[in-house]
Design an enzyme around this catalytic site. Structure first.
Site, PDB file in Angstrom:
ATOM      1  N   GLY A 174       0.641  -1.749   0.097  1.00 10.34           N
ATOM      2  CA  GLY A 174      -0.122   0.192   0.100  1.00 10.34           C
ATOM      3  C   GLY A 174       0.847   1.590  -0.233  1.00 10.34           C
ATOM      4  O   GLY A 174       0.174   2.448  -0.124  1.00 10.34           O
ATOM      5  N   MET A 231      -3.457  -6.998  -7.691  1.00 10.94           N
ATOM      6  CA  MET A 231      -2.745  -7.587  -8.296  1.00 10.94           C
ATOM      7  C   MET A 231      -3.634  -9.498  -8.624  1.00 10.94           C
ATOM      8  O   MET A 231      -4.167 -10.002  -8.190  1.00 10.94           O
ATOM      9  CB  MET A 231      -1.600  -9.067  -6.709  1.00 10.94           C
ATOM     10  N   ILE A 262      -5.451 -10.061 -12.269  1.00 12.86           N
ATOM     11  CA  ILE A 262      -6.577  -9.663 -13.611  1.00 12.86           C
ATOM     12  C   ILE A 262      -8.072  -8.948 -13.620  1.00 12.86           C
ATOM     13  O   ILE A 262      -8.853 -10.962 -12.679  1.00 12.86           O
ATOM     14  CB  ILE A 262      -6.006 -11.043 -14.819  1.00 12.86           C
ATOM     15  N   ASN A 286      -3.926   2.770 -13.581  1.00 10.29           N
ATOM     16  CA  ASN A 286      -2.962   1.943 -12.917  1.00 10.29           C
ATOM     17  C   ASN A 286      -2.046   1.830 -13.237  1.00 10.29           C
ATOM     18  O   ASN A 286      -1.430   2.899 -13.554  1.00 10.29           O
ATOM     19  CB  ASN A 286      -2.930  -0.070 -13.643  1.00 10.29           C
ATOM     20  N   HIS A 323       2.068   0.485 -12.896  1.00 12.91           N
ATOM     21  CA  HIS A 323       3.249  -0.557 -13.728  1.00 12.91           C
ATOM     22  C   HIS A 323       4.793  -0.366 -13.268  1.00 12.91           C
ATOM     23  O   HIS A 323       5.048   0.751 -13.824  1.00 12.91           O
ATOM     24  CB  HIS A 323       2.603  -1.098 -15.283  1.00 12.91           C
ATOM     25  N   GLU A 340      -6.522  -5.984 -22.327  1.00 15.93           N
ATOM     26  CA  GLU A 340      -5.307  -6.143 -22.768  1.00 15.93           C
ATOM     27  C   GLU A 340      -4.755  -5.546 -21.412  1.00 15.93           C
ATOM     28  O   GLU A 340      -4.155  -4.439 -21.134  1.00 15.93           O
ATOM     29  CB  GLU A 340      -5.216  -5.449 -24.440  1.00 15.93           C
ATOM     30  N   LEU A 341      -3.968  -6.546 -20.983  1.00 18.14           N
ATOM     31  CA  LEU A 341      -2.897  -6.205 -19.523  1.00 18.14           C
ATOM     32  C   LEU A 341      -2.061  -4.970 -20.117  1.00 18.14           C
ATOM     33  O   LEU A 341      -0.671  -5.717 -20.945  1.00 18.14           O
ATOM     34  CB  LEU A 341      -2.877  -7.612 -19.179  1.00 18.14           C
TER      35      LEU A 341
HETATM   36  C1  GRF Z   1       4.189  -1.387  -7.653  1.00 15.14           C
HETATM   37  O1  GRF Z   1       5.741  -1.484  -7.657  1.00 15.14           O
HETATM   38  C2  GRF Z   1       3.267  -1.126  -8.632  1.00 15.14           C
HETATM   39  O2  GRF Z   1       3.677  -1.007  -9.709  1.00 15.14           O
HETATM   40  C3  GRF Z   1       3.384  -2.379  -8.759  1.00 15.14           C
HETATM   41  O3  GRF Z   1       2.580  -3.045  -7.644  1.00 15.14           O
HETATM   42  C4  GRF Z   1       3.741  -2.344  -6.039  1.00 15.14           C
HETATM   43  C5  GRF Z   1       2.019  -2.630  -5.253  1.00 15.14           C
HETATM   44  O4  GRF Z   1       3.569  -1.698  -4.161  1.00 15.14           O
HETATM   45  N1  GRF Z   1       1.605  -2.268  -9.444  1.00 15.14           N
HETATM   46  P1  GRF Z   1       2.776  -0.304  -2.843  1.00 15.14           P
HETATM   47  O5  GRF Z   1       1.845  -1.798  -2.773  1.00 15.14           O
HETATM   48  O6  GRF Z   1       1.809   0.366  -3.740  1.00 15.14           O
HETATM   49  O7  GRF Z   1       3.668  -0.490  -2.252  1.00 15.14           O
END
Ligand code: GRF
Length: 207
Positions: A11, A83, A85, A100, A102, A136-137
């Site tokens: 988080g 996490m 899909i 999102n 990434h 698309e992911l």
């Molecule tokens: C981050 O690296 C984000 O880019 C990825 O998952 C991680 C989440 O980290 N999608 P946090 O829970 O925000 O510390």
């Protein structure tokens, strides 16, 4: 006008959004053990948990998740280390108001384990991307990217630490632009009203 943040773990991006003073009306996790839930609760942000394991089918979980999100009537749904899909129906329901972050410079390194894969590929720049979510992911229109150098002697941990610091810079910025109504997507390309394209990237030449 608020946002709902979906998390699965630590988080830290959620915390960065809160620290930026963004209007988070709820934090929802698919894992009761997610550390971010306690962080949010400590700041009096409503939290809820929907364990995906309690649902037989992905579509059932996604429908329950959407119902929970919609209780808060958010303008924007923010995935912050969520996490899962998401089913096409879920993505369609929030089309244009689902973002999102990434941990790579998309379209390189979609999917998991991005920092290890970046080191193995020998890239010299790595980073993170905030994007609109499409079916698309890890492929939707790019709102903002931050690049960092890959340094001699980097490990997955040192590189990840350098990238996450920039995640915490760009995610609040992107969400604020959205809430200000500045983001426009034209043929898959995001523009920010009243800002030059240069506002949509950061290069952080830090240690
Ligand atoms: C981050 O690296 C984000 O880019 C990825 O998952 C991680 C989440 O980290 N999608 P946090 O829970 O925000 O510390």
């Amino acid at each position: 006008m608020s946002i709902v943040v979906l998390i699965s773990g630590r988080g830290s991006n959620m915390q960065a959004l809160l620290d930026a003073g963004l209007p988070v009306s709820a934090v929802i996790s698919n894992r009761g053990a997610a550390k971010g839930l306690a962080l949010a609760a400590a700041q009096a942000v409503p939290t809820s948990v929907l364990e995906h394991r309690d649902y037989a089918r992905r579509e059932d979980f996604d429908a329950a998740l959407a119902a929970e999100i919609d209780r808060f009537g958010p303008r924007l749904v923010v995935l912050a280390g969520f996490m899962r899909i998401l089913s096409p129906a879920f993505v369609a329901r929030y089309a244009g108001r689902l973002v999102n972050i990434h941990p790579s410079l998309l379209p390189a390194f979609t999917g998991l384990d991005t920092h290890r894969r970046a080191l193995e590929a020998g890239v010299k720049l790595h980073g993170c991307t905030v994007h609109f979510v499409t079916a698309e992911l890890d492929h939707g229109p790019i709102v903002i990217q931050a690049a960092v150098p890959v340094r001699a002697g980097d490990t997955v941990e040192t590189l990840a630490a350098r990238v996450i610091r920039q995640e915490h810079v760009v995610y609040p910025r992107a969400v604020r632009w959205f809430l200000e109504g500045r983001l426009a997507v034209e043929r898959g390309v995001v523009r920010v009203a009243d800002h030059a394209t240069e506002a949509q990237w950061v290069f952080a030449d830090e240690a």
